[in-house]
Design a protein around this motif. Structure first.
Motif, mmCIF file in Angstrom:
data_model
loop_
_atom_site.group_PDB
_atom_site.id
_atom_site.type_symbol
_atom_site.label_atom_id
_atom_site.label_comp_id
_atom_site.label_asym_id
_atom_site.label_seq_id
_atom_site.Cartn_x
_atom_site.Cartn_y
_atom_site.Cartn_z
ATOM 1 N N GLY A 75 6.981 -1.559 0.648
ATOM 2 C CA GLY A 75 8.212 -0.780 0.481
ATOM 3 C C GLY A 75 7.933 0.626 -0.023
ATOM 4 O O GLY A 75 8.493 1.605 0.482
ATOM 5 N N LEU A 76 7.046 0.744 -1.003
ATOM 6 C CA LEU A 76 6.683 2.062 -1.532
ATOM 7 C C LEU A 76 5.946 2.887 -0.482
ATOM 8 O O LEU A 76 6.166 4.095 -0.356
ATOM 9 N N SER A 77 5.089 2.233 0.285
ATOM 10 C CA SER A 77 4.339 2.929 1.333
ATOM 11 C C SER A 77 5.266 3.478 2.402
ATOM 12 O O SER A 77 5.049 4.578 2.934
ATOM 13 N N ASN A 78 6.314 2.713 2.725
ATOM 14 C CA ASN A 78 7.285 3.174 3.735
ATOM 15 C C ASN A 78 8.120 4.346 3.223
ATOM 16 O O ASN A 78 8.587 5.168 4.016
ATOM 17 N N ARG A 79 8.289 4.419 1.913
ATOM 18 C CA ARG A 79 9.102 5.498 1.333
ATOM 19 C C ARG A 79 8.307 6.773 1.078
ATOM 20 O O ARG A 79 8.849 7.872 1.142
ATOM 21 N N PHE A 80 7.035 6.601 0.757
ATOM 22 C CA PHE A 80 6.214 7.752 0.382
ATOM 23 C C PHE A 80 4.958 7.805 1.254
ATOM 24 O O PHE A 80 4.587 6.828 1.882
ATOM 25 N N SER A 81 4.306 8.927 1.260
ATOM 26 C CA SER A 81 3.181 9.142 2.179
ATOM 27 C C SER A 81 1.846 8.703 1.582
ATOM 28 O O SER A 81 0.882 9.464 1.521
ATOM 29 N N LEU A 82 1.810 7.454 1.108
ATOM 30 C CA LEU A 82 0.563 6.861 0.642
ATOM 31 C C LEU A 82 0.422 5.487 1.284
ATOM 32 O O LEU A 82 1.414 4.859 1.663
ATOM 33 N N SER A 83 -0.805 5.004 1.396
ATOM 34 C CA SER A 83 -1.056 3.722 2.043
ATOM 35 C C SER A 83 -0.619 2.558 1.156
ATOM 36 O O SER A 83 -0.397 2.713 -0.047
ATOM 37 N N VAL A 84 -0.538 1.383 1.783
ATOM 38 C CA VAL A 84 -0.201 0.158 1.045
ATOM 39 C C VAL A 84 -1.231 -0.091 -0.053
ATOM 40 O O VAL A 84 -0.896 -0.412 -1.201
#
Length: 204
Positions: A43-52
């Protein structure tokens, strides 16, 4: 400790993480619902430009600090070594797995999901066998257990519940698969872990 035994334990530990993260990546690919904290990372990866994997490591840092605070300043920074390997392997496998064509049919996704659960359970059992450094989330869970005198089952339930709540907030992939993973992985790991120790002997 005998260097050969230590080497064997480290090999098992890393092998387990490699297998475990392949299974995690397959459950994420299936898109039927990932594990609680994996869902947070996605979820965080989909929101921000960092990998899982990057978010998995960031959360590991937070959990390590929290565990240290619960233990009155006794920080176990070795857990970050495990977290670093886990996050790197997760990102590696997600790159590979995401190249596999998977139609949106429920049957194909279901097969991918079940395969993922089986693989991650085997990997987790292998990773636990040498009894080396735990990951940061599990260490924090144990710190909660020690601080508030909880049993392991209750502490695990609370940790998973917190993960699910955070995952829902960040729109992580919580679904029926999340429930299946929560219910099935523990017993599967137990079966594989016991068989591994009978075959290999406890690696100490």
């Amino acid at each position: 400790m005998n260097l050969k035994i230590l080497r064997d334990r480290i090999i098992l530990f890393i092998l387990g993480i490699v297998v475990l993260t392949l299974g995690v990546s397959l459950t994420i690919k299936a898109n039927l619902g990932a594990g609680s904290w994996d869902s947070v990372n996605v979820g965080l990866s989909n929101r921000f430009s960092l990998s899982v994997g990057s978010f998995a490591f960031i959360i590991a840092i937070i959990m390590t600090i929290l565990a240290g605070m619960l233990r009155n300043g006794k920080f176990n920074f070795y857990t970050l070594v495990t977290a670093f390997i886990l996050s790197g392997c997760t990102d590696f496998w997600l790159v590979i797995v995401n190249k596999i064509p998977l139609n949106n049919r429920l049957l194909e996704r279901g097969i991918c999901f079940v395969l993922g659960i089986l693989i991650l359970s085997i990997g987790l059992a292998i990773y636990l066998t040498p009894n080396l450094v735990p990951n940061s989330i599990d260490d924090c869970m144990m710190a909660f257990r020690e601080k508030f005198n909880l049993n392991v089952g209750t502490a695990k339930f609370l940790a998973d519940s917190l993960g699910i709540i955070i995952a829902l907030i960040v729109s992580g992939p919580i679904g029926i698969g999340t429930i299946v993973i929560t219910i099935s992985v523990g017993p599967l790991v137990n079966v594989v872990f016991n068989k591994l120790n009978k075959i290999l002997g406890t690696v100490n």
